[in-house]
Design a protein around this motif. Structure first.
Motif, mmCIF file in Angstrom:
data_model
loop_
_atom_site.group_PDB
_atom_site.id
_atom_site.type_symbol
_atom_site.label_atom_id
_atom_site.label_comp_id
_atom_site.label_asym_id
_atom_site.label_seq_id
_atom_site.Cartn_x
_atom_site.Cartn_y
_atom_site.Cartn_z
ATOM 1 N N PHE A 95 51.730 37.538 32.821
ATOM 2 C CA PHE A 95 50.548 37.475 33.461
ATOM 3 C C PHE A 95 50.418 36.463 34.358
ATOM 4 C CE2 PHE A 95 49.647 40.371 30.334
ATOM 5 C CZ PHE A 95 48.700 41.446 30.777
ATOM 6 N N PHE A 96 50.055 36.507 35.687
ATOM 7 C CA PHE A 96 49.835 35.318 36.392
ATOM 8 C C PHE A 96 48.219 35.138 36.651
ATOM 9 C CE2 PHE A 96 54.117 36.899 36.510
ATOM 10 C CZ PHE A 96 54.923 35.812 36.788
ATOM 11 N N ARG A 97 47.934 33.712 36.835
ATOM 12 C CA ARG A 97 46.502 33.697 37.391
ATOM 13 C C ARG A 97 46.232 33.445 38.625
ATOM 14 N NH1 ARG A 97 43.423 29.548 32.604
ATOM 15 N NH2 ARG A 97 43.788 31.423 31.660
ATOM 16 N N PHE A 98 44.884 33.819 38.909
ATOM 17 C CA PHE A 98 44.306 33.446 40.161
ATOM 18 C C PHE A 98 44.212 32.096 40.158
ATOM 19 C CE2 PHE A 98 43.837 37.875 40.654
ATOM 20 C CZ PHE A 98 44.069 38.222 42.239
ATOM 21 N N PRO A 99 44.607 31.279 41.325
ATOM 22 C CA PRO A 99 43.966 29.732 41.338
ATOM 23 C C PRO A 99 42.645 29.799 41.505
ATOM 24 C CG PRO A 99 45.080 30.643 43.273
ATOM 25 C CD PRO A 99 45.246 31.609 42.301
ATOM 26 N N SER A 100 41.843 29.094 40.682
ATOM 27 C CA SER A 100 40.474 28.913 40.667
ATOM 28 C C SER A 100 39.990 27.624 41.015
ATOM 29 C CB SER A 100 40.048 29.474 39.215
ATOM 30 O OG SER A 100 40.434 28.422 38.061
ATOM 31 N N HIS A 101 38.790 27.399 41.168
ATOM 32 C CA HIS A 101 38.197 26.150 41.642
ATOM 33 C C HIS A 101 36.750 26.167 41.163
ATOM 34 C CE1 HIS A 101 37.475 22.823 44.967
ATOM 35 N NE2 HIS A 101 37.503 22.311 43.549
ATOM 36 N N SER A 102 36.143 24.948 40.606
ATOM 37 C CA SER A 102 34.848 24.799 40.145
ATOM 38 C C SER A 102 34.417 23.464 40.826
ATOM 39 C CB SER A 102 34.583 25.078 38.771
ATOM 40 O OG SER A 102 33.383 24.554 38.339
ATOM 41 N N PHE A 133 38.928 39.997 44.496
ATOM 42 C CA PHE A 133 40.006 39.239 44.318
ATOM 43 C C PHE A 133 41.236 39.857 45.244
ATOM 44 C CE2 PHE A 133 37.799 38.291 40.678
ATOM 45 C CZ PHE A 133 37.892 37.106 40.264
ATOM 46 N N ASP A 134 42.006 38.972 45.993
ATOM 47 C CA ASP A 134 43.187 39.201 46.797
ATOM 48 C C ASP A 134 44.373 38.614 45.973
ATOM 49 O OD1 ASP A 134 44.863 39.535 48.907
ATOM 50 O OD2 ASP A 134 43.782 38.657 50.422
ATOM 51 N N LEU A 135 44.981 39.709 45.905
ATOM 52 C CA LEU A 135 46.512 39.426 45.503
ATOM 53 C C LEU A 135 47.550 38.572 46.241
ATOM 54 C CD1 LEU A 135 47.338 43.204 44.012
ATOM 55 C CD2 LEU A 135 47.080 41.079 42.766
ATOM 56 N N SER A 136 47.031 38.307 47.493
ATOM 57 C CA SER A 136 47.857 37.432 48.142
ATOM 58 C C SER A 136 47.585 35.885 47.804
ATOM 59 C CB SER A 136 47.440 37.499 49.777
ATOM 60 O OG SER A 136 47.923 39.105 50.079
ATOM 61 N N ASP A 137 46.437 35.780 46.841
ATOM 62 C CA ASP A 137 46.278 34.313 46.704
ATOM 63 C C ASP A 137 47.088 33.799 45.445
ATOM 64 O OD1 ASP A 137 44.125 34.379 48.388
ATOM 65 O OD2 ASP A 137 42.523 34.648 46.768
ATOM 66 N N ILE A 138 47.586 34.856 44.704
ATOM 67 C CA ILE A 138 48.776 34.417 43.725
ATOM 68 C C ILE A 138 50.020 33.882 44.343
ATOM 69 C CG2 ILE A 138 49.937 34.988 41.681
ATOM 70 C CD1 ILE A 138 47.302 36.709 40.981
ATOM 71 N N PRO A 139 50.622 32.848 43.934
ATOM 72 C CA PRO A 139 51.974 32.485 44.669
ATOM 73 C C PRO A 139 52.978 33.646 44.129
ATOM 74 C CG PRO A 139 50.988 30.612 43.481
ATOM 75 C CD PRO A 139 50.094 31.867 43.260
ATOM 76 N N ASP A 140 53.994 33.927 44.903
ATOM 77 C CA ASP A 140 54.908 34.797 44.773
ATOM 78 C C ASP A 140 55.673 34.288 43.312
ATOM 79 O OD1 ASP A 140 54.190 36.241 46.858
ATOM 80 O OD2 ASP A 140 55.632 35.337 48.376
ATOM 81 N N ASN A 141 56.209 35.263 42.576
ATOM 82 C CA ASN A 141 57.125 35.108 41.619
ATOM 83 C C ASN A 141 57.976 36.460 41.215
ATOM 84 O OD1 ASN A 141 57.864 35.046 38.650
ATOM 85 N ND2 ASN A 141 56.715 33.209 38.945
ATOM 86 N N ALA A 142 59.134 36.065 41.087
ATOM 87 C CA ALA A 142 60.246 37.290 40.751
ATOM 88 C C ALA A 142 59.875 38.213 39.486
ATOM 89 C CB ALA A 142 61.411 36.645 40.410
ATOM 90 N N LEU A 143 58.854 37.699 38.901
ATOM 91 C CA LEU A 143 58.205 38.443 37.504
ATOM 92 C C LEU A 143 57.065 39.298 37.858
ATOM 93 C CD1 LEU A 143 58.924 36.189 34.739
ATOM 94 C CD2 LEU A 143 60.493 37.890 35.400
ATOM 95 N N LEU A 144 56.616 39.252 38.990
ATOM 96 C CA LEU A 144 55.376 39.734 39.462
ATOM 97 C C LEU A 144 55.231 40.527 40.830
ATOM 98 C CD1 LEU A 144 52.410 40.258 39.042
ATOM 99 C CD2 LEU A 144 51.765 38.401 40.603
ATOM 100 N N ASP A 145 55.265 41.824 40.693
ATOM 101 C CA ASP A 145 55.131 42.864 41.907
ATOM 102 C C ASP A 145 53.772 42.912 42.313
ATOM 103 O OD1 ASP A 145 55.537 44.753 43.440
ATOM 104 O OD2 ASP A 145 56.885 46.115 42.451
ATOM 105 N N LYS A 146 53.591 42.507 43.163
ATOM 106 C CA LYS A 146 52.236 42.647 43.635
ATOM 107 C C LYS A 146 51.574 44.109 44.075
ATOM 108 C CE LYS A 146 51.808 37.660 45.162
ATOM 109 N NZ LYS A 146 51.421 36.726 46.009
ATOM 110 N N ASN A 147 52.652 44.947 44.395
ATOM 111 C CA ASN A 147 52.451 46.268 44.579
ATOM 112 C C ASN A 147 52.328 47.123 43.527
ATOM 113 O OD1 ASN A 147 51.676 46.028 47.707
ATOM 114 N ND2 ASN A 147 53.855 45.686 47.799
ATOM 115 N N LYS A 148 52.407 46.683 42.299
ATOM 116 C CA LYS A 148 52.560 47.525 41.250
ATOM 117 C C LYS A 148 51.692 46.994 40.109
ATOM 118 C CE LYS A 148 56.410 50.127 42.614
ATOM 119 N NZ LYS A 148 57.892 50.607 41.977
ATOM 120 N N ILE A 149 50.440 46.323 40.266
ATOM 121 C CA ILE A 149 49.726 45.570 39.255
ATOM 122 C C ILE A 149 49.129 46.604 38.247
ATOM 123 C CG2 ILE A 149 47.579 44.142 38.612
ATOM 124 C CD1 ILE A 149 50.147 42.791 39.996
ATOM 125 N N THR A 150 49.545 46.902 37.014
ATOM 126 C CA THR A 150 49.439 47.653 36.255
ATOM 127 C C THR A 150 48.347 47.218 34.990
ATOM 128 O OG1 THR A 150 51.345 47.147 34.905
ATOM 129 C CG2 THR A 150 51.199 49.147 36.321
#
Length: 322
Positions: free
Chosen positions: A133-140, A174-191
């Motif tokens: 799992f990969f977290r969206f970068p958040s800011h408070s 939420f926009d998946l483009s905000d998450i940094p690319d990672n070889a373990l994450l396929d942003k076009n197949k979020i299940t």
């Protein structure tokens, strides 16, 4: 010069802080998306929940109990259901048709906040394999000097990429483009999408931190059965069945349209076929073979999307079955 010194003093004392992000729902510049919006083409199809305590700082605190897991999945369509996560609790929602990284926002999370300022927040993570799992970068940017009380106010203009930013019936997108690319994450197949309650205390022993290392200050404590983030559903905006890899060709067609019992595919090549209903749910999955005819007599009347994969390319066509 004196004015400049006074201004700098105010900044250093945190009396003045930036309001960097979008305002509440219905205000100019807001990113809130109404639950009734036509941009939503699907909702989660499964859910598992791990409840947190009503007050994490109290020994043997009872767990949050409001709602059922199914309420947190179906609330998006019924409008009323929620599941309360409690302090630090979590929910993992699954999608039969994966979410894709399309143009703009890809999905939105709903919470049941009763006003624009009573905001219970949560982290959002995604996975394409259900394991990593990969977290969206958040800011408070909310101040951390004084604890916000159990029914205190949070200004959503200080919040970014945290679910619960908007009141009930308005999704936080939420926009998946905000998450940094990672070889373990396929942003076009979020299940899988994971929602993790933010523990709103500013006590470092129990506090939650944003991606910049800031404590996230929000209403605390909420020692009730409905404590913590109240999940009301996840609406899908982009699905991978309509991705950029699709194509159409005059040499490959599906006919007739509308159809009743049989649809013909005028290709001699092997192909695989997926048939989706208008909510994005798969109703038929045909493995790779030579399909001259496709039987549809077992499918209810309605409008469907046929996705034909042929020679590593895809053709997508809308078919009416009557």
């Amino acid at each position: 010069m004196i004015k400049k010194l006074l201004y700098n003093l105010l900044l250093s004392s945190s009396i003045i802080t930036a309001q960097s992000y979008a305002p509440p729902a219905d205000q100019a510049g807001s990113t809130a998306i109404a639950k009734s919006s036509s941009v939503f083409i699907g909702w989660a199809t499964g859910i598992t929940v791990v409840r947190g305590p009503q007050d994490i700082a109290v020994p043997n605190s009872p767990l949050a109990t409001a709602g059922t897991p199914a309420d947190g999945m179906k609330g998006g369509t019924s409008g009323t259901g929620i599941v309360s996560l409690g302090d630090g609790g979590s929910a993992v929602l699954t999608f039969d048709t994966p979410i894709s990284n399309g143009s703009g926002f890809d999905f939105a999370v709903f919470e049941n906040g009763f006003s624009d300022t009573f905001l219970e927040l949560a982290f959002v993570e995604v996975s394409s394999d259900g394991i990593n799992f990969f977290r969206f970068p958040s800011h408070s940017e909310t101040q951390t000097t004084t604890q916000i009380g159990g029914f205190g106010a949070v200004d959503c203009r200080y919040i970014n990429n945290l679910a619960g930013k908007y009141r009930a019936n308005f999704g936080t997108p939420f926009d998946l483009s905000d998450i940094p690319d990672n070889a373990l994450l396929d942003k076009n197949k979020i299940t899988h999408v994971k929602i993790i309650d933010v523990i709103g205390t500013i006590d470092p022993l129990y506090a939650s931190y944003d991606s910049f290392g800031n404590i996230i200050n929000e209403p605390y404590s909420t020692p009730f059965a409905s404590g913590g983030f109240d999940l009301n559903g996840i609406g899908v905006i982009n699905q991978n069945t309509l991705g950029n890899e699709n194509f159409t060709s005059e040499s490959v067609t599906l006919y007739p349209n509308p159809a009743s019992d049989i649809i013909h595919l005028n290709s001699k090549e092997e192909s695989s076929i997926l048939i989706y209903d208008i909510t994005g749910k798969i109703v038929k999955d045909l493995p790779k073979s030579n399909y001259g005819e496709i039987t549809i007599s077992d499918i209810n009347s309605g409008t469907y999307i046929f996705e034909v994969t042929l020679l590593d390319k895809k053709m997508v066509k809308k078919i009416i079955i009557n």
